[in-house]
Design a protein around this motif. Structure first.
Motif, PDB file in Angstrom:
ATOM      1  N   GLY A 114       0.798  -1.225   0.000  1.00  0.00           N
ATOM      2  CA  GLY A 114       0.000   0.000   0.000  1.00  0.00           C
ATOM      3  C   GLY A 114       0.828   1.272   0.000  1.00  0.00           C
ATOM      4  N   ASN A 115       2.117   1.159   0.239  1.00  0.00           N
ATOM      5  CA  ASN A 115       2.933   2.369   0.357  1.00  0.00           C
ATOM      6  C   ASN A 115       3.966   2.506  -0.754  1.00  0.00           C
ATOM      7  N   VAL A 116       3.677   1.865  -1.885  1.00  0.00           N
ATOM      8  CA  VAL A 116       4.532   1.999  -3.067  1.00  0.00           C
ATOM      9  C   VAL A 116       3.666   2.414  -4.251  1.00  0.00           C
ATOM     10  N   ASN A 117       4.302   2.741  -5.358  1.00  0.00           N
ATOM     11  CA  ASN A 117       3.583   3.090  -6.580  1.00  0.00           C
ATOM     12  C   ASN A 117       3.532   1.903  -7.525  1.00  0.00           C
ATOM     13  N   LEU A 118       2.373   1.296  -7.631  1.00  0.00           N
ATOM     14  CA  LEU A 118       2.215   0.182  -8.568  1.00  0.00           C
ATOM     15  C   LEU A 118       2.192   0.716  -9.993  1.00  0.00           C
ATOM     16  N   PRO A 132      11.166   0.096  -0.887  1.00  0.00           N
ATOM     17  CA  PRO A 132      11.148   1.455  -0.333  1.00  0.00           C
ATOM     18  C   PRO A 132       9.816   2.171  -0.596  1.00  0.00           C
ATOM     19  N   TYR A 133       9.395   3.003   0.335  1.00  0.00           N
ATOM     20  CA  TYR A 133       8.185   3.819   0.163  1.00  0.00           C
ATOM     21  C   TYR A 133       8.249   4.599  -1.153  1.00  0.00           C
ATOM     22  N   GLY A 134       7.152   4.576  -1.884  1.00  0.00           N
ATOM     23  CA  GLY A 134       7.036   5.410  -3.077  1.00  0.00           C
ATOM     24  C   GLY A 134       7.764   4.891  -4.300  1.00  0.00           C
ATOM     25  N   ALA A 135       8.441   3.744  -4.168  1.00  0.00           N
ATOM     26  CA  ALA A 135       9.148   3.176  -5.327  1.00  0.00           C
ATOM     27  C   ALA A 135       8.167   2.803  -6.429  1.00  0.00           C
ATOM     28  N   LEU A 136       8.655   2.815  -7.663  1.00  0.00           N
ATOM     29  CA  LEU A 136       7.858   2.402  -8.823  1.00  0.00           C
ATOM     30  C   LEU A 136       7.998   0.891  -8.984  1.00  0.00           C
ATOM     31  N   TRP A 189      10.273  -7.107  -8.792  1.00  0.00           N
ATOM     32  CA  TRP A 189      11.197  -6.167  -8.157  1.00  0.00           C
ATOM     33  C   TRP A 189      12.652  -6.530  -8.468  1.00  0.00           C
ATOM     34  N   TYR A 190      13.599  -5.879  -7.831  1.00  0.00           N
ATOM     35  CA  TYR A 190      15.001  -5.905  -8.248  1.00  0.00           C
ATOM     36  C   TYR A 190      15.929  -6.409  -7.141  1.00  0.00           C
TER      37      TYR A 190
END
Lengths: 152, 152, 152
Positions: free
Chosen positions: B34-38, B58-62, B151-152
């Protein structure tokens, strides 16, 4: 990983077009982001992402953007789009978008409550809400659009 | 080019909210993203992409994510979302998402067949299917959500 | 920032599937982009982006793509998808996508007008329009799909 955005702004606009997609295209142009590639994201303001209105973004760039859009071809119908960014004192923020058959004022009131709910659920302090909204009464084919572009 | 993801996991959750978008937001929070950018993608597991549950992003990551989401405001209605990742022995895999008015069990059965069809069509051997699904009986405004974040 | 694409092509295809999502998946395979991750964008051809048909894109890569897709499960219904790229002499271009219950010819005519409108609104000279369209008469569950993948 994909680079995390460092800047943002908000924008909202409405327009008519000869088709639904060109109405959308025209609304994007009026909103100032018609000549880039929006990549839709859901919808967190990264930590330390700075409010930067008036940024110039290169043509065709890939721009992570939280947005909402509504198109109608019913003459006389009022449509609205709103975007709101809830900013926390020291962490990430939350972006909400809303579209529907509202007035601008109703869209602003509703989206403000949505941001408040998102902060309450997270147990986070809400420092500020930036809101932008637009409404539009359809002539032939209209689009209302609101967005929070994230950039670098 | 954009960097190709190297890790993935799957998740599914359902939640209520005071509006459709906050129900979606609450489902994402319960799903742990809920705290990332999907950034929505369709829907291939890159070769050598490793199953890594419990990752911290991380918060806000794409975050490139294959997902499905269904929202309902009809009290008593049962909604479901499912995600499935078909893994091949030595190449890429295929991700399917499904939403609808199903039970969890029906969603799992249907999405399993969808992955099997995707592998048959490609003439590929299916080594394993990872499935996660959720159903939810709506109280006021509910959302069922299922995703495969890359993810990476 | 995210890297700006340097190459593009256009493609359109239709297919049947056992479910709506596998019909979509099968149409992507026929269109030659079934084994990558489409990241949907709206919808500008970056300056100096070169037309490069027949590119090989690695499995699972994240591919910025303007696309339209329509699925129908009404046997006998005709559906269409079209993509058009308007190219300017010396700047960026505009991509339009269209889906609906059209024939291929009607979709091509409509999307051509949409690109013309997008150039007129911008006051830009239109050098060339590349169009690709497909129609499909549904047997059980069919999908028509058209796309402009952008690449590097």
């Amino acid at each position: 990983m994909l680079p995390v955005p460092k800047k943002f702004f908000i924008t909202a606009a409405a327009a008519e077009g000869k088709s639904k997609l060109t109405a959308f295209d025209n609304a994007l142009l009026k909103a100032g982001i018609g000549n880039v590639n929006l990549v839709r994201v859901s919808s967190i303001l990264p930590p330390e992402c700075e409010y930067t209105p008036g940024m110039k973004i290169p043509y065709g760039a890939l721009v992570p953007t939280a947005y909402g859009s509504i198109v109608s071809d019913i003459p006389g119908e009022t449509i609205a789009a709103a975007i709101a960014v809830g900013v926390s004192p020291d962490s990430f923020g939350v972006i909400m978008e809303l579209t529907g058959k509202f007035t601008k004022e109703e869209a602003e009131a509703r989206i403000t409550r949505m941001v408040q709910e998102a902060f309450e659920v997270r147990g986070m302090e809400l420092k500020e809400i930036k809101v932008q909204a637009v409404d539009h009464t359809v002539e032939k084919i209209g689009c209302a659009f609101a967005a929070a572009p994230l950039w670098y």
